[in-house]
Design a protein around this motif. Structure first.
Motif, PDB file in Angstrom:
ATOM      1  N   ASP A 114     -33.145 -55.182  -0.067  1.00 41.81           N
ATOM      2  CA  ASP A 114     -33.171 -55.525   1.360  1.00 41.81           C
ATOM      3  C   ASP A 114     -33.319 -57.021   1.642  1.00 41.81           C
ATOM      4  O   ASP A 114     -33.899 -57.414   2.653  1.00 41.81           O
ATOM      5  CB  ASP A 114     -34.312 -54.765   2.067  1.00 41.81           C
ATOM      6  N   ASN A 138     -38.813 -57.870  -2.558  1.00 44.42           N
ATOM      7  CA  ASN A 138     -38.083 -57.133  -1.536  1.00 44.42           C
ATOM      8  C   ASN A 138     -38.186 -57.834  -0.182  1.00 44.42           C
ATOM      9  O   ASN A 138     -39.168 -58.525   0.096  1.00 44.42           O
ATOM     10  CB  ASN A 138     -38.643 -55.723  -1.397  1.00 44.42           C
ATOM     11  N   CYS A 139     -37.195 -57.598   0.654  1.00 43.65           N
ATOM     12  CA  CYS A 139     -37.210 -58.114   2.031  1.00 43.65           C
ATOM     13  C   CYS A 139     -37.417 -59.615   2.087  1.00 43.65           C
ATOM     14  O   CYS A 139     -38.071 -60.135   3.006  1.00 43.65           O
ATOM     15  CB  CYS A 139     -38.296 -57.423   2.855  1.00 43.65           C
ATOM     16  N   ASP A 196     -42.705 -60.169  -1.894  1.00 48.29           N
ATOM     17  CA  ASP A 196     -42.080 -59.441  -0.795  1.00 48.29           C
ATOM     18  C   ASP A 196     -42.322 -60.116   0.557  1.00 48.29           C
ATOM     19  O   ASP A 196     -43.404 -60.632   0.830  1.00 48.29           O
ATOM     20  CB  ASP A 196     -42.641 -58.022  -0.713  1.00 48.29           C
TER      21      ASP A 196
END
Lengths: 219, 219, 219
Positions: free
Chosen positions: C75, C97-98, C115
């Motif tokens: 993501d 992530n992200c 993250d």
């Protein structure tokens, strides 16, 4: 690559990518590895040197996946690795005439860059910024979102313009954070600006500052 | 793309673009999406990682449409998204041997970068700058046009070198605007520089400063 | 270009280059002129806008010619002209992530980006840096190698983080060199961080600082 929509009087390098909603006038040069996309309108006689990205989506977490509009005027010079982002929904990113963006300069979503502005190498313009005409931003200068840069101003190399600075027309600013250094006599002379014009433009600057709709967070 | 002029002993990625007036020795690696153009001579054993632009025209409003010369030495390392601009008419952009330009570094028109210089990520060198040998410019440093950077100097991360600073050989400078921090003992030891060599190089620096032909505007 | 290794559920632009040791999950978008190379593992649902270079070799004179590892989570958003470098031998460059990397941002070899981190336009992260979760680095900020950036911190536009600064979790820092401005209440509220969590994360920060193995030169 669909060269026909650009008219017969543009040069498009065979490696450049022009997406379907891009239109252009004539006399434009679009160099190697350029990527023009989104709802983008280009005027006449612009030169995109190479590796330019124009019309990509706004760098805004609520707008990653929406295409906005971008309009570019005439006679601009856009050098290697520059980026111009499309507006968020309903907005508009607008680049005027005779604008110069040197290599690696960046204009964010919903900015207005007026005629005759020069953005030097590595200049970064945050979202919703309004740069008034004939301003000159030096190498690596950065401008906070929702700012207004006055006409005929000179922003020194490496200057950082935070949200509260007020860059009135005809001034030279330098430093991190930026501070006023002097009146930009060089530019006022070059463009033949008299006191009356400076007062008028200062009034327009003040109105633009009022109009810039700051989100709650920045107030 | 015309690989033959580069000799059989170079690797040129199939997506790289090499224009007609570019020549190269042997042992060079020219990676994906590189764009080499203008009157450009490349030596031996250089590596251009990817998305490099070398030999594009000077970023100078009087020279947008004229091709100048660029010469690059041997054993250089040129990383992603770097830019090296050609000289203005009659001038020369000269990159020496064993020069390292990390990703997004930029050398403007008519610069001389001597042997062993390192330009870190995002370094911006203005036009007509002379960087003397074995200097090390940290991430994001910017140098004003017509400047001279002394040998074995260390320019700290994010430093802004304005036109009046005098970066004598063997010094460490930091900040915006930059100020002298200390003698760069690390580099002087590493390169085994004695007092005699430092005096000689300082004399050369002083001469280069005198020689730099400032336009009327900068005097 | 070998699209099959990326699975059928990725979009790879026809001009993107994916080298042989790159693997990816599904739902990724890899845009025009991207160059993915080295020992690189990509998760799911990432978007690489255009002209990205990921997995190229470490910018480290002892590692020019060795391929290291890079792992990217899920993501993520990676905009135009970003660079992520592979680790030096035995090391690992890890993007969580992200993560958001805006245009022209750069992550060096052996970095860990946790993250939810945002690296704005032109941010430069030196080698072996650890950026803790949900930090936000403003336009053009630079971070010295071997640094640690605490969770929920805000690094202002154009900030220069030298080696000795200690960016504890939940703080806002600005300037060159950077100085502490205030507690980052905005981020602590947004992420619903209570005192207990802040104490825990500060302990983790302190340990990471201890663990960062500075080479002799930097001690």
């Amino acid at each position: 690559m669909s060269l026909h929509r650009l008219g017969s009087k543009n040069f498009v390098h065979q490696t450049a990518i022009i997406d379907d909603n891009v239109t252009a006038g004539e006399g434009n040069y679009i160099g190697p590895f350029c990527y023009l996309t989104g709802n983008l309108e280009i005027g006449n006689n612009n030169r995109f040197e190479s590796h330019c990205t124009v019309g990509t989506r706004a760098e805004h977490t609520e707008h990653w996946h929406k295409d906005g509009r971008t309009i570019i005027g005439d006679d601009g010079t856009f050098r290697e690795h520059i980026s111009i982002h499309a507006a968020t929904t309903d907005g508009l990113t607008r680049i005027g005439n005779c604008v110069i963006m040197l290599n690696k300069a960046y204009v964010a979503h919903d900015c207005i860059i007026e005629d005759g502005v020069t953005l030097s190498c590595g200049v970064k313009i945050g979202g919703n910024v309004h740069v008034m005409r004939d301003s000159n931003l030096g190498m690596g200068a950065s401008v906070h979102q929702y700012q207004v840069i006055g006409s005929w101003s000179m922003i020194g190399m490496g200057s950082i313009i935070p949200k509260k600075a007020r860059i009135y027309p005809g001034q030279t600013w330098v430093g991190n954070p930026t501070r006023r250094l002097k009146t930009n006599i060089y530019a006022l002379d070059k463009h033949d600006i008299d006191d009356y014009m400076l007062v008028e433009e200062t009034a327009r600057f003040t109105q633009l500052i009022k109009d810039s709709e700051f989100p709650e967070r920045w107030k």
